[in-house]
Design a protein around this motif. Sequence first.
Motif, PDB file in Angstrom:
ATOM      1  N   HIS A  66     106.373  41.352  41.974  1.00 57.10           N
ATOM      2  CA  HIS A  66     107.555  40.430  41.900  1.00 57.10           C
ATOM      3  C   HIS A  66     108.230  40.309  43.158  1.00 57.10           C
ATOM      4  CE1 HIS A  66     107.827  41.209  37.440  1.00 57.10           C
ATOM      5  NE2 HIS A  66     107.090  42.375  37.458  1.00 57.10           N
ATOM      6  N   SER A  90     112.630  33.953  31.302  1.00 58.09           N
ATOM      7  CA  SER A  90     113.440  32.782  31.257  1.00 58.09           C
ATOM      8  C   SER A  90     113.218  32.454  32.827  1.00 58.09           C
ATOM      9  CB  SER A  90     114.871  32.918  30.987  1.00 58.09           C
ATOM     10  OG  SER A  90     115.404  34.125  31.820  1.00 58.09           O
ATOM     11  N   VAL A  95     104.757  32.497  34.399  1.00 59.14           N
ATOM     12  CA  VAL A  95     103.858  32.316  33.357  1.00 59.14           C
ATOM     13  C   VAL A  95     104.206  33.671  32.613  1.00 59.14           C
ATOM     14  CG1 VAL A  95     101.429  32.516  32.597  1.00 59.14           C
ATOM     15  CG2 VAL A  95     101.979  31.346  34.618  1.00 59.14           C
ATOM     16  N   LEU A 100     105.833  38.349  25.405  1.00 62.60           N
ATOM     17  CA  LEU A 100     107.170  38.367  26.013  1.00 62.60           C
ATOM     18  C   LEU A 100     108.044  37.237  25.356  1.00 62.60           C
ATOM     19  CD1 LEU A 100     108.687  40.671  27.653  1.00 62.60           C
ATOM     20  CD2 LEU A 100     108.176  39.214  29.610  1.00 62.60           C
ATOM     21  N   SER A 129     100.992  44.524  33.748  1.00 62.58           N
ATOM     22  CA  SER A 129     100.093  46.036  33.836  1.00 62.58           C
ATOM     23  C   SER A 129     100.639  47.102  34.800  1.00 62.58           C
ATOM     24  CB  SER A 129      98.777  45.683  34.498  1.00 62.58           C
ATOM     25  OG  SER A 129      98.327  44.289  34.416  1.00 62.58           O
TER      26      SER A 129
HETATM   27  C1  HEC Z   1     100.591  44.649  38.342  1.00 62.80           C
HETATM   28  C2  HEC Z   1     101.567  43.727  38.308  1.00 62.80           C
HETATM   29  C3  HEC Z   1     103.260  44.352  38.135  1.00 62.80           C
HETATM   30  C4  HEC Z   1     103.831  45.351  38.549  1.00 62.80           C
HETATM   31  C5  HEC Z   1     103.140  46.510  39.480  1.00 62.80           C
HETATM   32  C6  HEC Z   1     105.124  45.209  37.794  1.00 62.80           C
HETATM   33  N1  HEC Z   1     105.089  44.293  37.240  1.00 62.80           N
HETATM   34 FE1  HEC Z   1     106.917  43.567  36.066  1.00 62.80          FE
HETATM   35  N2  HEC Z   1     105.920  41.866  35.405  1.00 62.80           N
HETATM   36  C7  HEC Z   1     104.490  41.734  35.444  1.00 62.80           C
HETATM   37  C8  HEC Z   1     104.216  40.406  34.860  1.00 62.80           C
HETATM   38  C9  HEC Z   1     102.908  39.856  34.681  1.00 62.80           C
HETATM   39  C10 HEC Z   1     105.312  39.974  34.050  1.00 62.80           C
HETATM   40  C11 HEC Z   1     105.261  39.125  32.837  1.00 62.80           C
HETATM   41  C12 HEC Z   1     104.981  40.109  31.627  1.00 62.80           C
HETATM   42  C13 HEC Z   1     104.742  39.265  30.320  1.00 62.80           C
HETATM   43  O1  HEC Z   1     104.822  38.044  30.381  1.00 62.80           O
HETATM   44  O2  HEC Z   1     104.524  39.749  29.302  1.00 62.80           O
HETATM   45  C14 HEC Z   1     106.299  41.244  34.375  1.00 62.80           C
HETATM   46  C15 HEC Z   1     107.589  41.187  33.648  1.00 62.80           C
HETATM   47  C16 HEC Z   1     108.583  41.916  33.951  1.00 62.80           C
HETATM   48  C17 HEC Z   1     110.032  41.858  33.634  1.00 62.80           C
HETATM   49  C18 HEC Z   1     110.496  40.832  32.822  1.00 62.80           C
HETATM   50  C19 HEC Z   1     110.893  39.579  33.308  1.00 62.80           C
HETATM   51  C20 HEC Z   1     111.452  38.478  32.630  1.00 62.80           C
HETATM   52  O3  HEC Z   1     111.649  37.318  33.209  1.00 62.80           O
HETATM   53  O4  HEC Z   1     111.639  38.461  31.308  1.00 62.80           O
HETATM   54  C21 HEC Z   1     110.803  42.724  34.428  1.00 62.80           C
HETATM   55  C22 HEC Z   1     112.326  42.977  34.002  1.00 62.80           C
HETATM   56  C23 HEC Z   1     109.977  43.475  35.263  1.00 62.80           C
HETATM   57  N3  HEC Z   1     108.677  43.022  34.961  1.00 62.80           N
HETATM   58  C24 HEC Z   1     110.230  44.355  36.256  1.00 62.80           C
HETATM   59  C25 HEC Z   1     109.366  45.312  37.079  1.00 62.80           C
HETATM   60  C26 HEC Z   1     109.709  46.332  37.651  1.00 62.80           C
HETATM   61  C27 HEC Z   1     111.140  46.647  38.253  1.00 62.80           C
HETATM   62  C28 HEC Z   1     108.323  46.731  38.172  1.00 62.80           C
HETATM   63  C29 HEC Z   1     108.424  47.862  39.247  1.00 62.80           C
HETATM   64  C30 HEC Z   1     108.627  49.198  38.698  1.00 62.80           C
HETATM   65  C31 HEC Z   1     107.285  46.005  37.912  1.00 62.80           C
HETATM   66  N4  HEC Z   1     107.728  45.023  36.900  1.00 62.80           N
HETATM   67  C32 HEC Z   1     106.028  46.254  38.272  1.00 62.80           C
HETATM   68  C33 HEC Z   1     103.836  42.337  36.544  1.00 62.80           C
HETATM   69  C34 HEC Z   1     103.927  43.483  37.116  1.00 62.80           C
END
Ligand code: HEC
Length: 149
Positions: A66, A90, A95, A100, A129
């Motif tokens: 991110h 949003s 992607v 979601l 993941s």
């Molecule tokens: C291995 C990669 C990965 C890691 C590590 C990860 N994320 Fe994500 N995150 C994603 C992906 C890919 C999505 C999109 C999920 C979906 O579409 O189902 C996502 C979605 C999200 C969203 C929703 C965003 C939206 O626009 O609706 C949030 C909030 C978020 N992550 C926060 C975090 C936070 C805070 C951390 C650290 C603790 C984290 N993520 C760690 C890959 C990751």
Amino acid sequence: MKNSADSRLLATAALCGSLLCGLATLPTALAGQDAPSGQEAAASESPDPQLLARGKRLYILCQACHATEADPGDKIGPHLAGIVNRPVASAEGSVYSDALRAEDFVWSEKNLDVWLQRPADMVPGTSMSFAGLPGDDLRKALIAYLNTL
Ligand code: HEC
């Protein structure tokens, strides 16, 4: 028998270079740094700098996937600029999974807290993941930091 138990221990120790192990040691590393102040009620208005610093450090768990700027760059996940109170799925140019995209809510601090505890429990089928961040204090610090993005 003793030997195989030992080598299993060694194997576990070898895994400790990984992020997960860092995660496991974080709570210990971060524990006990809060001086009791009796002013916790004030914290929600202006988050204390220590909490923010801790949250920023925890963001290391997220930064591989991110961006903190409104440009996702080549990250696999959506950028997190302005994530607090942003509508779910949003961010333009990102992607998202069908799961979601089918949701309809805003990323309040409360929702972020539930999400970060176990993303796959909140939105089964999500493509994020990330197993989850156990530890209420850790999520609180991380969300305080997310609030500054
Ligand atoms: C291995 C990669 C990965 C890691 C590590 C990860 N994320 Fe994500 N995150 C994603 C992906 C890919 C999505 C999109 C999920 C979906 O579409 O189902 C996502 C979605 C999200 C969203 C929703 C965003 C939206 O626009 O609706 C949030 C909030 C978020 N992550 C926060 C975090 C936070 C805070 C951390 C650290 C603790 C984290 N993520 C760690 C890959 C990751």
